[in-house]
Design a protein around this motif. Structure first.
Motif, mmCIF file in Angstrom:
data_model
loop_
_atom_site.group_PDB
_atom_site.id
_atom_site.type_symbol
_atom_site.label_atom_id
_atom_site.label_comp_id
_atom_site.label_asym_id
_atom_site.label_seq_id
_atom_site.Cartn_x
_atom_site.Cartn_y
_atom_site.Cartn_z
ATOM 1 N N GLU A 127 0.335 -1.267 -0.560
ATOM 2 C CA GLU A 127 0.191 0.204 0.007
ATOM 3 C C GLU A 127 0.512 1.305 0.073
ATOM 4 O OE1 GLU A 127 -0.449 -2.204 4.219
ATOM 5 O OE2 GLU A 127 0.382 -1.939 2.422
ATOM 6 N N CYS A 128 2.256 0.890 0.032
ATOM 7 C CA CYS A 128 3.067 1.970 -0.297
ATOM 8 C C CYS A 128 2.566 3.051 -1.216
ATOM 9 C CB CYS A 128 4.781 1.627 -0.050
ATOM 10 S SG CYS A 128 5.811 2.783 -0.429
ATOM 11 N N ARG A 129 2.883 4.635 -1.341
ATOM 12 C CA ARG A 129 2.629 5.694 -1.550
ATOM 13 C C ARG A 129 3.269 6.637 -1.941
ATOM 14 N NH1 ARG A 129 -4.096 7.337 -1.616
ATOM 15 N NH2 ARG A 129 -3.175 8.326 -3.857
ATOM 16 N N SER A 130 4.093 7.037 -0.970
ATOM 17 C CA SER A 130 4.629 7.723 -0.722
ATOM 18 C C SER A 130 6.413 7.020 -0.088
ATOM 19 C CB SER A 130 4.701 9.081 -0.293
ATOM 20 O OG SER A 130 3.268 9.600 -0.775
ATOM 21 N N VAL A 131 7.937 8.402 -0.671
ATOM 22 C CA VAL A 131 8.506 7.688 -0.004
ATOM 23 C C VAL A 131 9.513 8.600 0.024
ATOM 24 C CG1 VAL A 131 10.808 6.821 -0.230
ATOM 25 C CG2 VAL A 131 9.032 5.342 -1.037
ATOM 26 N N ILE A 132 9.600 9.147 1.880
ATOM 27 C CA ILE A 132 10.148 10.563 2.609
ATOM 28 C C ILE A 132 12.026 9.767 2.581
ATOM 29 C CG2 ILE A 132 10.428 11.782 4.168
ATOM 30 C CD1 ILE A 132 7.053 11.130 4.955
ATOM 31 N N SER A 133 12.271 10.914 1.890
ATOM 32 C CA SER A 133 13.946 10.964 1.854
ATOM 33 C C SER A 133 14.189 11.820 2.556
ATOM 34 C CB SER A 133 14.646 10.608 0.797
ATOM 35 O OG SER A 133 15.986 10.700 0.861
ATOM 36 N N ILE A 134 15.693 11.519 3.732
ATOM 37 C CA ILE A 134 16.632 12.522 4.556
ATOM 38 C C ILE A 134 17.631 12.887 4.198
ATOM 39 C CG2 ILE A 134 14.657 12.312 6.188
ATOM 40 C CD1 ILE A 134 16.434 11.560 8.032
ATOM 41 N N GLY A 135 17.915 13.157 3.879
ATOM 42 C CA GLY A 135 19.676 13.597 4.251
ATOM 43 C C GLY A 135 20.246 14.582 5.135
ATOM 44 N N ALA A 166 8.037 8.187 11.122
ATOM 45 C CA ALA A 166 6.734 6.856 11.314
ATOM 46 C C ALA A 166 6.029 7.111 11.393
ATOM 47 C CB ALA A 166 7.978 5.715 11.277
ATOM 48 N N LYS A 167 6.310 7.085 12.888
ATOM 49 C CA LYS A 167 5.070 7.092 14.648
ATOM 50 C C LYS A 167 4.261 8.260 14.468
ATOM 51 C CE LYS A 167 8.169 6.441 17.520
ATOM 52 N NZ LYS A 167 8.609 6.260 18.557
ATOM 53 N N LEU A 168 4.596 9.267 13.982
ATOM 54 C CA LEU A 168 3.489 10.645 13.599
ATOM 55 C C LEU A 168 3.201 10.236 12.660
ATOM 56 C CD1 LEU A 168 5.546 12.995 14.344
ATOM 57 C CD2 LEU A 168 4.116 12.626 16.240
ATOM 58 N N LYS A 221 0.191 3.942 6.958
ATOM 59 C CA LYS A 221 1.173 2.558 7.896
ATOM 60 C C LYS A 221 2.627 3.346 7.290
ATOM 61 C CE LYS A 221 1.726 -2.214 6.964
ATOM 62 N NZ LYS A 221 1.366 -3.175 6.480
ATOM 63 N N SER A 222 3.864 2.815 8.469
ATOM 64 C CA SER A 222 4.890 3.540 7.410
ATOM 65 C C SER A 222 5.926 2.010 8.043
ATOM 66 C CB SER A 222 5.402 4.978 8.189
ATOM 67 O OG SER A 222 4.138 5.491 7.994
ATOM 68 N N LEU A 223 6.760 2.186 6.922
ATOM 69 C CA LEU A 223 8.335 1.926 7.689
ATOM 70 C C LEU A 223 9.566 2.092 6.910
ATOM 71 C CD1 LEU A 223 8.931 -1.594 7.559
ATOM 72 C CD2 LEU A 223 8.331 -1.328 4.863
ATOM 73 N N CYS A 224 10.637 1.741 7.772
ATOM 74 C CA CYS A 224 11.355 2.028 8.008
ATOM 75 C C CYS A 224 12.931 1.399 8.205
ATOM 76 C CB CYS A 224 12.148 3.072 9.087
ATOM 77 S SG CYS A 224 10.365 4.297 9.258
ATOM 78 N N ILE A 245 11.354 6.700 4.859
ATOM 79 C CA ILE A 245 10.680 6.562 5.198
ATOM 80 C C ILE A 245 9.195 5.979 3.766
ATOM 81 C CG2 ILE A 245 8.576 6.877 6.675
ATOM 82 C CD1 ILE A 245 10.030 9.442 8.036
ATOM 83 N N LEU A 246 9.144 4.064 3.886
ATOM 84 C CA LEU A 246 8.100 4.173 3.220
ATOM 85 C C LEU A 246 6.742 4.912 3.679
ATOM 86 C CD1 LEU A 246 10.611 2.766 2.282
ATOM 87 C CD2 LEU A 246 9.287 1.198 1.267
ATOM 88 N N THR A 247 5.914 5.322 3.532
ATOM 89 C CA THR A 247 4.502 5.411 3.787
ATOM 90 C C THR A 247 2.949 5.273 2.533
ATOM 91 O OG1 THR A 247 3.149 7.248 5.038
ATOM 92 C CG2 THR A 247 4.557 7.878 3.637
ATOM 93 N N SER A 248 1.942 4.781 3.426
ATOM 94 C CA SER A 248 1.100 4.722 2.636
ATOM 95 C C SER A 248 0.227 6.032 2.561
ATOM 96 C CB SER A 248 -0.309 3.261 3.279
ATOM 97 O OG SER A 248 -0.456 4.567 4.602
ATOM 98 N N ALA A 249 0.448 7.310 3.226
ATOM 99 C CA ALA A 249 0.284 8.453 2.541
ATOM 100 C C ALA A 249 0.454 9.339 1.091
ATOM 101 C CB ALA A 249 1.182 9.839 3.503
ATOM 102 N N ALA A 250 -0.415 9.644 0.946
ATOM 103 C CA ALA A 250 -0.542 10.008 -0.263
ATOM 104 C C ALA A 250 -0.221 11.986 -0.431
ATOM 105 C CB ALA A 250 -1.478 9.815 -1.594
ATOM 106 N N LEU A 251 2.223 11.498 -0.238
ATOM 107 C CA LEU A 251 2.232 13.428 0.151
ATOM 108 C C LEU A 251 2.578 14.092 -1.499
ATOM 109 C CD1 LEU A 251 4.607 12.283 2.719
ATOM 110 C CD2 LEU A 251 2.613 12.985 3.197
#
Length: 318
Positions: free
Chosen positions: A43-51, A95-97, A104-107, A167-173
């Protein structure tokens, strides 16, 4: 930017991320099977990347143990261990937020061999080590960076001097665009330096691999991850430690690598550090392809005309 996306970006920057980008899951359509976000989270829709930026002094002072004015310990901890732990703390919190909001989130682990154990059987057959999820590819997909010849993801803000987490997330960001600024890797101008300075000859001078992300083709050198791992563990001359293990000719072998850890030329100082500090916390002895990369300096003139204002970066919040 929509309210949820803006709140997440602000939270990530406030927690200590230096760069933030967001990739829609469609940009990973050409990722290898078994490594796509949807392979682990359908169900992942977005991947958040941080540096997270690595301060330049840690790279400048890096050197071998017998160089009087050099030391590799700042990089071991601040450039590797603490950076990995800090990025993990940040993505875990966000991810918890997201889950509190109903998404749903996954790291995944930021780095080290523990992120590759799932595929060790394949490594024995194919001779290639791979992580479950590539944070470097996610950073490129999210527009934070582009690939250098060394295989590192380079940013216009910091060149090679950062590490990534996701962060992999089901949120459509709301996604951020792919990087379209000045070319960052100028390998024709530097030699390429990453090939010349690698103590294990893990980076190919000419052979390359290509990847398609978001409709764009990226290329970087063929990389022998197993040969590289000798340097990460400080096992070879030039990797920062005292050890002088010889690597057999040809492609790296996982069996030879593990056998070499009991080699008498593997110095007990390096063994003690790895056994007591754990790789994830305090552990990439080498990093010369990162330390020596001149991408930011060589691209600096062109970057003077680049508009950084639209980038999701701590630099824009100072």
């Amino acid at each position: 930017m929509d309210e949820l996306t803006r709140k997440l970006v602000d939270t990530l920057l406030n927690l200590g991320a230096d760069l933030v980008g967001i990739a829609p899951v469609e940009r990973f359509a050409n990722a290898p099977e078994g490594h796509k976000p949807t392979d682990f989270m359908p169900e992942c829709r977005s991947v958040i990347s941080i540096g997270l930026h690595i301060h330049q002094g840690a790279a400048d002072v890096w050197g071998n143990f017998d160089e009087r004015s050099k030391t590799n310990t700042p990089y071991l901890f601040y450039g590797y261990g603490l950076t990995n732990l800090e990025s993990s703390r940040i993505v875990n919190r966000v991810a918890k937020l997201l889950e509190y909001k109903g998404y749903k989130s996954l790291c995944f682990l930021p780095t080290w061999l523990t992120s590759m154990t799932k595929y060790m059987d394949e490594t024995l057959v194919e001779g290639k080590m791979r992580a479950e999820f590539s944070h470097r590819h996610a950073a490129v997909a999210a527009g934070i960076a582009e690939f250098g010849w060394n295989g590192l993801a380079l940013s216009p803000e910091f060149g090679a001097m950062q590490r990534f987490n996701s962060i992999l997330t089901s949120a459509a960001l709301e996604p951020t665009p792919l990087y379209e600024g000045p070319r960052l890797c100028r390998k024709e101008a530097c030699g390429p330096l990453c090939v010349k300075t690698c103590p294990t000859q893990a980076i190919a001078a000419e052979a390359k691999q290509t990847v398609e992300i978001g409709g764009r083709m990226f290329e970087y050198a063929e990389h022998d991850n197993i040969r590289c791992t000798y340097a990460i563990h400080g096992m070879v001359k030039g990797a920062g430690g005292r050890s002088t293990v010889a690597i057999p000719e040809g492609p790296g072998s996982l069996i030879n690598f593990y056998a070499a850890k009991s080699d008498p030329e593997m110095h007990y100082y390096e063994k003690a550090m790895l056994e007591n500090c754990f790789g994830l916390i305090c552990g990439d002895f080498c990093g010369r392809c990162l330390h020596k990369c001149p991408a930011k300096r060589l691209a600096q003139k062109d970057l003077e005309h680049y508009d950084f204002s639209a980038r999701l970066s701590v630099m824009n919040n100072l």
